[in-house]
Design a protein around this motif. Structure first.
Motif, PDB file in Angstrom:
ATOM      1  N   ASP A 172       0.813  -1.224   0.000  1.00  0.00           N
ATOM      2  CA  ASP A 172       0.000   0.000   0.000  1.00  0.00           C
ATOM      3  C   ASP A 172       0.846   1.273   0.000  1.00  0.00           C
ATOM      4  N   HIS A 200      -3.880   4.436  -5.751  1.00  0.00           N
ATOM      5  CA  HIS A 200      -2.717   4.044  -4.933  1.00  0.00           C
ATOM      6  C   HIS A 200      -2.029   2.794  -5.482  1.00  0.00           C
ATOM      7  N   HIS A 225      -2.919  -5.939  -6.084  1.00  0.00           N
ATOM      8  CA  HIS A 225      -3.554  -6.522  -4.895  1.00  0.00           C
ATOM      9  C   HIS A 225      -5.042  -6.214  -4.778  1.00  0.00           C
ATOM     10  N   HIS A 226      -5.567  -5.281  -5.593  1.00  0.00           N
ATOM     11  CA  HIS A 226      -7.023  -5.043  -5.587  1.00  0.00           C
ATOM     12  C   HIS A 226      -7.708  -5.659  -6.804  1.00  0.00           C
ATOM     13  N   ASP A 254      -4.899  -8.776   2.973  1.00  0.00           N
ATOM     14  CA  ASP A 254      -5.336  -7.374   2.891  1.00  0.00           C
ATOM     15  C   ASP A 254      -6.816  -7.259   3.286  1.00  0.00           C
TER      16      ASP A 254
HETATM   17 FE   LIG Z   1      -4.484  -1.304  -1.197  1.00  0.00          FE
END
Ligand SMILES: [Fe+2]
Length: 363
Positions: A172, A200, A225-226, A254
């Motif tokens: 992040d 981000h 990661h999203h 996460d």
């Molecule tokens: Fe994130």
């Protein structure tokens, strides 16, 4: 941190820099060591009277040191505090546009991975109890701990575990470029604010592409990661087979840590409810089912301090988790409605009380 003479060190001080012998450069005490009487004796034995760096309260302000002391041994405490200090410094430097110390972050992860290999149960417990007040820092540390512990449980190679843990710590970093007002907004985000937040992922990738010591597997985690297996994620709407294994793994840690943490716009979701949400995401093909199943096998469902209702109606609080029997913790009875008068304190070790089970988790 401040510099003091070694003979002014006292029990409980935390070293903010290693102490090496003047002549031989032999390492006497590592950075992050929480000083004990034995350490003081060792320094005397080596006749070491030089200067050393100790952490001041503000360096570790925001960490629940009382709980950390209760949970971990010296090595784990050191690893945890190192992660906190390096996460804080990475974030603060990125916000100011300064360079970040990736080499130190990498060294820190190596020490953390040693602890994961030794006692992943304690490491998972540290993540579960949320020792850091600041959500952004807490989340960086916890995702590193959860994902590293999961990789260890899946018998990945040491290098893979290190890369996964490192990816967790850095996943992040792009948030350092998102305005704080948006990150800490207590209400729902507007569509515009949400699209700013989503940036981000790409910003984190760009930051890490400038760092030679970060390999592409780690950079891809910041970027992906999203992403979700059904194509509903961002930034690119990739599908399962297009998302790297490490990104799918970090996504689980996460989501789980985000759910089980207090956020500025909602309270935390209880661990067993979070587990159900992860499973629901698997049925929607959003998260990797095999990885989620493995994760749920090892996470700590009953962190210290969790209040529960037992099958016989008593209200109790978790005071210890057995490494081998995480579902049968030791409890302190807070209220006993089964006895006349209502209240009776006592300790119940669920291992020796096989007929009792936890009916409900309260907080
Ligand atoms: Fe994130």
């Amino acid at each position: 941190m401040k510099e003091i003479k070694v003979n002014h060190l006292k029990v409980g001080d935390i070293l903010a820099g290693s102490i090496c012998c003047d002549h031989s450069y032999k390492l006497l005490l590592n950075k992050g060591t929480v000083i004990t009487a034995e350490h003081l004796n060792k320094l005397k034995k080596y006749n070491y009277y030089g200067l050393c760096l100790v952490a001041e309260e503000r360096d570790v302000a925001g960490v629940r040191l009382d709980l950390l002391n209760q949970l971990g041994n010296d090595k784990i405490k050191r690893a945890y505090l190192d992660m906190f200090v390096i996460s804080k410094s990475i974030f603060e430097n990125l916000e100011k546009g300064n360079p970040i110390n990736i080499e130190l972050a990498k060294e820190t992860v190596d020490v953390v991975v040693e602890q994961i290999m030794d006692s992943s149960n304690i490491v998972l417990q540290l993540a579960a109890v949320h020792l850091v007040d600041d959500y952004t820092l807490s989340h960086m540390i916890n995702v590193a701990l959860y994902s590293g512990a999961l990789a260890k449980c899946l018998n990945y190679s040491i290098q893979d575990i290190k890369d996964i843990c490192f990816s967790g710590l850095l996943h992040d970093v792009g948030k350092a470029k998102i305005p704080k007002e948006i990150l800490r907004k207590p209400d729902s985000l507007t569509p515009e604010e949400f699209s700013i937040t989503k940036k981000h992922a790409e910003q984190g990738y760009q930051i890490l592409c400038q760092e030679e010591l970060v390999n592409d597997r780690v950079r891809q985690v910041a970027l992906q990661h999203h992403e979700r297996g059904d194509g509903s994620g961002y930034p690119y709407g990739l599908h399962h087979q297009e998302i790297t294994l490490f990104s799918r793994l970090i996504a689980i840690a996460d989501v789980y840590d985000a759910l089980t943490s207090d956020r500025c716009y909602r309270g935390r979701v209880l661990p067993h409810e979070s587990a159900e949400i992860l499973m629901a995401d698997c049925t929607l093909n959003r998260l990797d089912t095999e990885l989620v199943k493995a994760f749920l096998k090892y996470i700590i469902l009953y962190p210290l301090g969790t209040r529960v209702i037992l099958s016989d109606g008593r209200l109790a609080q978790v005071i210890k988790v057995h490494a081998d029997f995480p579902l049968r913790p030791v409890l302190e009875i807070l209220e006993d409605d089964t006895v006349e008068g209502g209240h009776m304190a006592g300790i119940v070790d669920m291992i020796s009380e096989p007929t009792i089970f936890i009916k409900q988790i309260l907080s």
